[in-house]
Design an enzyme around this catalytic site. Sequence first.
Site, short mmCIF file in Angstrom:
data_model
loop_
_atom_site.label_atom_id
_atom_site.label_comp_id
_atom_site.label_asym_id
_atom_site.label_seq_id
_atom_site.Cartn_x
_atom_site.Cartn_y
_atom_site.Cartn_z
N ARG A 29 0.80 -1.22 0.00
CA ARG A 29 0.00 0.00 0.00
C ARG A 29 0.83 1.27 0.00
O ARG A 29 0.68 2.13 -0.86
CB ARG A 29 -0.94 0.03 1.23
CG ARG A 29 -1.97 -1.06 1.29
CD ARG A 29 -3.09 -0.90 0.28
NE ARG A 29 -3.98 0.17 0.61
CZ ARG A 29 -4.99 0.10 1.46
NH1 ARG A 29 -5.24 -1.03 2.09
NH2 ARG A 29 -5.78 1.13 1.67
N HIS A 75 -7.33 -3.11 -7.86
CA HIS A 75 -7.09 -2.45 -6.57
C HIS A 75 -8.39 -2.30 -5.79
O HIS A 75 -9.03 -1.24 -5.81
CB HIS A 75 -6.46 -1.07 -6.81
CG HIS A 75 -5.83 -0.47 -5.59
ND1 HIS A 75 -4.60 -0.88 -5.11
CD2 HIS A 75 -6.24 0.51 -4.75
CE1 HIS A 75 -4.29 -0.17 -4.04
NE2 HIS A 75 -5.27 0.68 -3.80
N TYR A 119 -16.52 14.46 -13.06
CA TYR A 119 -16.39 15.68 -13.85
C TYR A 119 -15.05 15.77 -14.59
O TYR A 119 -14.92 16.52 -15.54
CB TYR A 119 -16.53 16.92 -12.96
CG TYR A 119 -17.86 17.01 -12.26
CD1 TYR A 119 -19.06 17.04 -12.97
CD2 TYR A 119 -17.93 17.06 -10.87
CE1 TYR A 119 -20.28 17.11 -12.33
CE2 TYR A 119 -19.14 17.14 -10.21
CZ TYR A 119 -20.32 17.17 -10.94
OH TYR A 119 -21.53 17.23 -10.31
#
Length: 746
Positions: A29, A75, A119
């Site tokens: 990680r 993931h 967006y």
Amino acid sequence: MEEQIIKTEYSDVMQKSYIDYAMSVIVARALPDIRDGLKPVQRRTLYDMYELGIKYDRPYRKCARIVGDTMGKYHPHGDSSIYDALVVLAQDFKKGRTLVDGHGNFGSIEGDGAAAMRYTEARLEKITQEVYLADLDKDVVDFVPNFDETEKEPEVLPVKIPNLLVNGAEGIAVGMATSIPPHNLAEVVDAVKAYMNNNDISTEELMEYMPGPDFPTGGIVANKDELLAIYENGTGKIKVRGKVAFEKGKKGKDELVITEIPYTMVGANIGKFLNDVGSLVETKKTSDIVDISNQSSKEGIRIVLELKKNADPEKLLNLLYKKTKLEDTFGVNMLAVSDGRPEIMGLREIIRHHVDFQYVIAGRKYRTLLKKELDKKEIQEGLIKACDVIDLIIEMLRGSKNIKDAKDCLVNGNTEKIKFKTKQSEKMASQLRFTERQATAILEMRLYKLIGLEIEALIKEHSETLKNIEKYEDILNNRVSMSKVITKELDAVKKEFGKPRKTAIENAKEAVYEENKIVEQEVVFLMDRFGYAKTIDKSVYDRNKDAADSENRYVIPCMNTDRICVFTSTGRLHLMKVLDIPFGKLRDKGTPIDNLGNYDSREENVIYIDSLERVKESRILYATRQGMLKRVEGNEFDVAKRTVAATKLQDGDSVLFVGITLENEDIVLQTEKGIFLRYSAEEIPFKKKTAVGVRGIKLDALDFVENIYLMEQRTEKAVMYGDKEVLLHRLKVGKRDTRGVKVRLT
């Protein structure tokens, strides 16, 4: 099936589980791999974009699509972590080289967050495609199963440059963290080439090519002489400063203009810097600044400080370096995962690991290319040989009943099931010995390949194939040749993607700022019953003593160099400098005391206020609603922190009284149910400020201490309890921790 119960030590299970968790966070990680300098989430995001075909010369795709695909395939740790990683990869003020080309609002250098993933759009940068993801189809890295074993993902990306240095890294794992500054790509390439030419090169010699960090925000590295030790050990502190210029303003006033900021100021720290400058003016640390404005735009950073006439710019600059983030330190900790283990490495070790990785990649790449060329050579030789006996092959094909018989004849010379026009043709066909691959190519060959020009092209292509085989074998068998290939690729990367350095590296002078010496003077601290506090001149107080005493709850003479102690009901002590309290006139309103200290007036009530000098010389009595008492030596409250725990409280208890005790005093405790207990204050032991104290009175159920009175022995004192006057000096002197006397209301 019988139930099996396994008995084991709980501590052993916890230890193993925690170690497994910690290693998972460290390796899978938070920390980058030494080979490609990427964390797993970054690697998976880039590979997913590569798989989706979102290349630099193709249209942008919605980030939500990229994030969703990455999460579903590689993931499964939540969309926010993937999108956050994607955003950082696109921010040119955080990365030395952006790896993602973002379209839309991807945040700003001033700390504004990116727009929602629905967006924004993104695609790969050209450098990512050509330097980070190239050759994935040539078996240069291992592919491993994804989390549910339905897909394959690369264990590491075949990055051609030391990304760990070029883009740096930041990550917090369990018990460790990495912090690597970004560097200039062209300089890093030169350092790698220098190491390849001389594996025994020292860190100092490497730094002739790569002298230090190159932050995307520019600025100045101010401790050049300390960089060698940092790059040797992999840890240390880099002193960074903003770049400042002096200009003449429109009105002829001098302006101090910040054009580049320290890398550590990126984000919310720009706002903090502006606030800190404002605080310097408010606290009168400087009076040289007339106005401050942030004129930053897409063109770059521009923070303008307008100075008053006859200001000392050098002195002001030193003040800003000392008191604000204009000068800061970047903590370096070059920690990365190497062979599955976290390891702190210096510059030379990082480059060594990268070069070793490049030789592994190049070896695998050219073995794959060599195998392809050998396969091609085999087919080409078969086709050339077939063209020489094409009439025989055509005759054989016309006499065959199926492809299997024809192929058997081409490979093994078996003519039993084939009809030939002549025995001579059959005899020649029995001598054919093509390979399986050659036979398949001959059978699939189209007739137009028999045109003379096509045959010439085939012979020419075969000649090129032989040259490639010779070239690849030389690269694989000769380390010098492989080094030349790697160096050539590095030169191409440097030529296309190298940029000039932004950050200056120098040995800057230490910022020296001497604060104006404070002229000691006597002042009086005033706080009214609404909690508004101020200080006034001692002479002003002396002239208006009666009015000041009647209008204020606390009147404390002190020096302006002293500190004020504010004891609260939660057992905390808040210390504030007298100089931080507004100084003004008697009729000025003042400032709420909770705005000056760290405490919240909604949760804490002020119990007692005094000057630290007086507290230090006194013995402080603490009493709580549950009847816990203690005395504390005042010098225990002389601490550096602004807020400390001044006592320990039991559950549901609160501080009722804090005050100074004198010699030969009696204490009288009064409970809510009218119980009075009088005894000598000498019976209350001295305790540390962190202690709970001792019980001062035995309380009945649901009874609490309501009032505490201190009185000198052999003096008279009367208080009101309800509508009845109680003469405290008439109360019988008892012992601590007894029940006391009940006073009945008539």
